[in-house]
Design a protein around this motif. Structure first.
Motif, short mmCIF file in Angstrom:
data_model
loop_
_atom_site.label_atom_id
_atom_site.label_comp_id
_atom_site.label_asym_id
_atom_site.label_seq_id
_atom_site.Cartn_x
_atom_site.Cartn_y
_atom_site.Cartn_z
N LEU A 43 58.39 17.65 21.41
CA LEU A 43 57.13 16.43 20.93
C LEU A 43 56.07 17.42 20.16
CD1 LEU A 43 57.61 13.90 23.47
CD2 LEU A 43 58.88 14.07 21.10
N GLN A 44 55.91 18.09 21.04
CA GLN A 44 54.38 19.85 20.64
C GLN A 44 55.08 20.15 18.56
OE1 GLN A 44 54.67 23.21 23.31
NE2 GLN A 44 51.73 22.72 22.73
N GLU A 45 55.99 20.38 18.65
CA GLU A 45 56.16 20.70 17.35
C GLU A 45 55.11 19.76 16.11
OE1 GLU A 45 57.25 24.21 15.95
OE2 GLU A 45 55.80 24.59 17.97
N ASN A 62 50.03 15.17 23.59
CA ASN A 62 51.08 15.13 23.43
C ASN A 62 51.47 14.08 23.16
OD1 ASN A 62 51.97 17.49 21.86
ND2 ASN A 62 51.53 18.35 24.09
N MET A 76 54.03 16.99 17.51
CA MET A 76 52.01 16.48 17.29
C MET A 76 51.38 17.45 16.54
SD MET A 76 51.07 14.10 18.38
CE MET A 76 50.64 13.30 19.81
N ILE A 77 52.18 18.60 16.64
CA ILE A 77 50.93 19.87 15.45
C ILE A 77 50.77 19.45 14.11
CG2 ILE A 77 50.71 22.11 14.92
CD1 ILE A 77 51.93 22.46 18.09
N GLN A 84 62.66 16.53 24.81
CA GLN A 84 61.54 18.69 24.75
C GLN A 84 60.82 18.23 24.65
OE1 GLN A 84 64.22 21.41 22.78
NE2 GLN A 84 62.98 22.98 23.46
N GLN A 85 59.75 18.44 25.12
CA GLN A 85 58.21 18.65 25.12
C GLN A 85 58.00 20.08 24.19
OE1 GLN A 85 56.60 16.26 26.33
NE2 GLN A 85 58.88 15.76 26.95
N THR A 106 49.15 16.06 13.26
CA THR A 106 48.23 16.11 13.21
C THR A 106 47.90 16.92 12.13
OG1 THR A 106 48.17 16.19 15.28
CG2 THR A 106 45.92 16.69 14.69
#
Lengths: 761, 761
Positions: A685-687, B228, A689-690, B340-341, A693
């Protein structure tokens, strides 16, 4: 047992073959007439439109610049020149990762070979273990003097060297594997992060949509995702059952080819109009004018195709219970792909959608239970294929003997009885059935995977590859070592104790070293050199060129650049990994041959990737976990076999020490799996989101809906046509939170249904 | 070999024991003085505050109503009276599902027993296979006449009956298993859907939070989830390392107990103030006043505890890299738990948070690599425990013989030499080490699971249960059949072929039927009857009551209602499933004994669940996949053993027919796993959305943040104190989208960091 001389002769023959192939390639590739066969990639990329000409008469077809013949090996440094990041841009990550398998082979085996030849070969050579056999009738060769066989039984101090070697091999291989896994995971993540905007980043494939008596599939999908992903759902694309359409398009293409062929024939011989016989296979029956007939056929098919398209577009009957659901953000798609949607885990199954060109549309509609049943059927079929494939072949072989032919075709008797011919046929016939089978095996395995229900070409290839590897492991590796059909092996394994199996195999290993050296030279060296020659595409291209091609576009279509062929290529490499690891501690003489294979193959395939292959899809190196797993398996097999071999050499103390190795290796594999595999399966999810954005900042007013419109339409819809908007059943946006439903029971929709607008659905 | 008479005697003894236990229970339970031991559940629920009295003198302690003694079995129908839904409310879903395991046993084995006794026993009985053995020296009994042993070798037509029976058993068991899995999955989903609002529905446990040089863990967590999960993140609760605090609280409790005891002693004997010796173990040293000493100890500990709490609250050093992150909606939590975060799959690991009371706080801080290493260590330790546990016990046994005792304590010599005493000690001593080990085994396994790093009590119990089952399978089941230590078995298995292992075991099975019948009666019947008597809690309660209890609250604390004890109870049931399935087609005489066990245990445990046990947590039947898997495993084992047995009976044609069964069973298991297991692992988004929507409609102005405030605080913080707000490091809400960061590299935060407020963090 082959002597060094025999090996030398075999090596000479194979080197000559390989060099002949390479020279042939060097000559053929610089002929302008072959330009499209040897450099199709550049044409496809639009970087080259016509062959380079050296000037002078005939230079359009034949290269007359004799200086270029002298530099016939200069493609090799050229192939190595392009740096890796550029190669990723040029050919995609899949190809680059594939090439790294060969590099991994070099990285693993070169240091191992160096150590083996400096530390282990002297220890083996300075023994007299085999001399005792001189008086017995077991033959051995000088090559075997380099192997573990030359060490007398119970010579404990010498086996310490092999034990240390086994540890060194394990640690070095694991170290390289881990580094490579890490690198490739990083490359994949970077590739995905830098990748341009693609529909598959936003899209999730939904399968097993349940049927509802009150709503159509399209309505159901829209309602379900509007309710359960209210902030992120954007649109969806229904999947149509386009089997009939594909059939029609294929027939039209055949007819078009025949029309072109007839036209060309007519142009060459203007006097005679070509005729077509309407009867069986065009051999008999009424004669009609060829050009007219084919033109009318093409026309009627074109009409049928457009009718069928219309029918698919407007009707809802052809919609299958699967859909591509697109989200407003990568985050929304990542969430939907990784979560369970419905209470019933066999409905609303979501997964990352592959690239549109990677999708295998025929399998999208398969229901859950079908998939399970198909999986079992294929597993059983594969079991029988692997263990009993010799039975039908032996049957065919028994039919196809001289006597059989004589009986079936008595008139051939005189011909066959010629001695020379008879011996050729007798030598040739029994093998031909096996050869044909082996030639078709990858296709059979591919069909099996298709039947099993995978939904992307990449996963089809991955599954076919792992089946092909298993087949080779059992029938080539074990089959050559124990000599016996796979079924006989299975039977003997079932009747042997778990301790004895590695012994049985281990003992035979050193004796088969010479066989595998020959195998590597024939299959590896000559095979790779043959790959670069591209004989089959060359012939097909020239045939098509003379009979079908009329325009430049036709010529483009006549070129088949091909792909790397993961499902056949990777299992072959894996077999060499297996041989290398198994023989590294036993008969290191095999290693140089394997290293030459890896080196040659690396250069050849790098050249092909740069100049020839055109990958059909991009999976961003998703196959690496398979590659890693198979190398680890090979490592464990090698450890078990060494254990078996040493336990027969009366070095029983080594067993517990060697038993540690597979345990450590399995631990290593589990660690790698936990640490790196997720990078190939999920999208963090972090990827997401980056990237979301960044994109919102860069292009705040992007019209995503238009972007997705026909991204996942069936390929037959996309071919040269403007797809109508009706394909994706869309309606103007309503209040996003309230979903009107026609259904009687509103068990699944938490919102009250009395607010529904009667006109809205 | 036991005859029917032997079995009859054993049965009589065990029935008498069991009935004696039941009568003792019936008498003890109606004594008001024991009320808190036999009905603690009602006290805990606040439905009963003091024991029911029948009136008259002494009726506070002893039941004088003689009529109630006559109805001594009336608890049985009472235990069955409460309907299942009410039981779910009363005792939770875990207990109800646990009871259904016994019911499943009845449902599986009762019909099988009926069929076996009507169809198979006559076939076995009417043979003379064993008569041939009369002249040999192998003894057999009448019981064996009912079993498969009585059928002569090669009597193919008779074995057809057993084959059909094997098929019938497989299909019936699978059918019942599937129905039960389906029911329980549905019960779980309904339970979760009807469940009141609980913090764990909104909360995700995050582990392996990476360290950052620029931000503290609390800041990091807040930033990460605000970035996130911007629309769903609500708040979080840091986890403190409260080891020292727990230690202090435990010591204080001990001191408090001692103080109470001393006070009570003093009250009884007013004249003498109790003294405490300060030296070693209170046996020597300076004497001080007991009451004063303990009071001062308790006071100083209370001060230390509040200081420690203060330290934990204000400091950040004690915060471990794990946190409970709460979301605004169940949907948000479901998404976060299932995805997965971070790019690195070993960081920011999220999973559903268990109930607050289910959390095992000590393991929350373990880093990823530690977990993997611990897992390997525990696996190796478990392997040695299972296969080599006899070695230390044999060592202790060899030490603990008469001669050893005589040598160590010469003054006992005269005593020991008494003949009767000597024989008792000699009979008793060798067994005692083994008994102690077996008594402590569940605790050892539990410690192993704790060391392995599970984070909830329920998962600890599940893992301990599966380890206990494996231990029983190897050491009780296989150990009794093949007779030999587990390691000897392992060794012989490694040296046997895969075909021979089922044969070796299968052949011994019919011979061990009588042994297992006795085992079932001792371990099952008498064990279950002993369970209801609750002898240990009864004694402890009365001891505590006389020495420590002063107030009503003390008395409440003195009662230990206990729990079902999944980690010991379930493996025991599974052993009976295994025995039943293995013997059903071989010696069906075992079945009635197993059915009686299941019936008796069902009633007893239902009574206990209603009146006694107080579950420490509620996992909503999460253990069912384990139960299902173990029954399926038992089924496969039974099929393989029957195959082995029949292949020695010269009925080789049966092998392929029997080979189908395990394949089908594995297929069945995979189907069930895919179909029902997700209900026990994930929380479907659709369900979450439905509950969210319902709740938003019902309580639109719910203050979730207050609801979560101290939900997941360490239990020591929660004990009788108002938790300050500082625990969860919270700050007033800022613009939710912009996250200020102090960190130099803003690789992980896609938003520009130049907008940061210098004063805000």
């Amino acid at each position: 047992m082959a002597t060094i001389n025999d090996i030398g002769v075999a090596a000479a023959i194979n080197i000559v073959t390989a060099v002949a192939f390479l020279i042939a390639f060097a000559i053929l590739r610089i002929q302008p007439v072959n330009d499209r066969v040897y450099f199709p990639k550049w044409y496809l990329k639009g970087l080259r439109t016509s062959s380079i000409q050296t000037g002078g008469f005939g230079s359009k077809f034949i290269n007359l610049d004799f200086r270029s013949y002298v530099r016939f090996l200069n493609w090799m440094p050229e192939a190595l020149k392009m740096p890796e990041p550029e190669l990723v841009d040029h050919a995609g990550l899949d190809s680059v990762v594939y090439l790294r398998i060969y590099l991994l082979g070099l990285k693993i085996f070169f240091p191992i070979a160096c150590v083996a030849f400096t530390a282990m070969v002297p220890v083996n050579w300075t023994n007299k273990g085999l001399d005792r056999l001189k008086h017995s009738n077991i033959s051995y060769s000088d090559i075997d003097k380099l192997s573990l066989s030359n060490i007398p039984n119970g010579s404990v101090s010498r086996f310490w060297v092999h034990l240390c070697m086994a540890y060194a091999i394990t640690f070095w291989t694991c170290f390289m594997l881990k580094r490579e896994y890490q690198n490739i995971a990083l490359m994949r993540l970077q590739f995905l992060a830098n990748d341009q905007m693609r529909p598959n980043q936003y899209t999730v494939l939904v399968r097993n949509i349940p049927t509802d008596p009150h709503e159509s599939i399209c309505e159901l999908v829209e309602h379900f995702f509007k309710v359960n992903h209210p902030d992120h759902y954007l649109t969806f694309q229904a999947v149509h059952d386009a089997t009939k359409l594909s059939e029609l398009v294929r027939t039209r293409k055949q007819m078009q080819n025949l029309l072109d062929y007839t036209n060309n024939k007519h142009m060459r011989a203007q006097s005679k109009r070509p005729v077509v016989k309407m009867g069986f296979l065009g051999c008999c029956g009424e004669e009609v004018d060829g050009i007219k007939y084919y033109t009318s056929m093409v026309e009627s098919l074109t009409r049928e195709i457009s009718e069928e398209k219309q029918r698919l577009r407007t009707g809802t009957k052809s919609i299958v219970p699967a859909a591509f659901v697109s989200f407003k953000s990568r985050w929304g798609a990542a969430v939907c792909a990784q979560t369970q949607q419905s209470r019933d885990p066999t409905e609303w199954l979501t997964e990352w959608a592959a690239e549109p060109r990677d999708i295998y549309y025929d399998n999208l509609a398969l229901p859950y239970v079908d998939l399970k049943i198909r999986r079992i059927i294929v597993a059983v079929a594969y079991f029988f294929l692997t263990f009993f494939f010799m039975i039908p072949i032996a049957f065919v072989q028994s039919l196809a003997n001289i006597e059989g032919i004589e009986k079936a075709f008595p008139f051939l008797k005189a011909l066959i009885e010629v001695k020379l011919l008879k011996s050729i046929i007798q030598g040739f016939l029994p093998g031909i059935a096996l050869k044909i089978f082996l030639l078709f095996l990858p296709r059979i395995l591919m069909q099996m995977s298709k039947f099993e229900g995978f939904v992307s070409n990449s996963s089809l290839e991955r599954r076919a590859a792992s089946r092909f590897y298993m087949f080779q492991f059992i029938n080539v590796f074990l089959g050559s070592i124990i000599t016996g059909t796979a079924f006989e092996q299975l039977n003997s394994f079932l009747n042997q104790s778990a301790n004895d199996i590695p012994k049985t195999i281990g003992v035979s290993i050193p004796m088969k070293a010479t066989f595998f050296i020959t195998y590597i030279m024939v299959d590896g060296w000559a095979g790779v050199a043959g790959e670069i020659l591209r004989l089959k595409p060359l012939i097909i291209y020239h045939l098509k060129n003379s009979f079908l091609v009329r325009t430049e576009q036709d010529r483009e279509e006549a070129t088949d650049p091909g792909t790397i062929g993961f499902n056949t290529g990777e299992p072959q490499i894996q077999l060499y990994f297996l041989l290398g690891l198994v023989y590294a501690a036993v008969s290191p003489i095999l290693l140089p041959f394997i290293i030459i294979f890896f080196g040659l193959a690396y250069i050849v395939y790098r050249h092909q990737v740069i100049n020839v292959y055109n990958q059909k899809y991009e999976s961003a190196g998703k196959f690496w976990p398979d590659v890693h797993r198979r190398v680890v398996t090979a490592l464990i097999v090698s450890q078990l076999l060494l254990m078996g071999l040493l336990s027969t050499k009366q070095a029983p103390k080594s067993t517990p020490l060697l038993l540690v190795l597979p345990v450590l290796t399995i631990g290593f594999h589990m660690h790698c799996k936990g640490r790196y595999q997720p990078a190939f399966v999920t999208y963090p999810l972090q990827e997401a989101m980056i990237k979301d954005t960044l994109e919102r900042t860069r292009e705040p007013n992007l019209n995503l809906k238009a972007f997705f419109r026909n991204a996942y339409a069936h390929p037959e819809f996309r071919v040269g046509e403007n797809l109508d908007e009706e394909m994706a059943v869309e309606r103007p946006d309503r209040t996003p939170d309230l979903v009107a439903t026609k259904r009687g029971s509103w068990r699944n929709t938490p919102l009250p249904s009395k607010h529904s607008w009667p006109d809205s659905v």
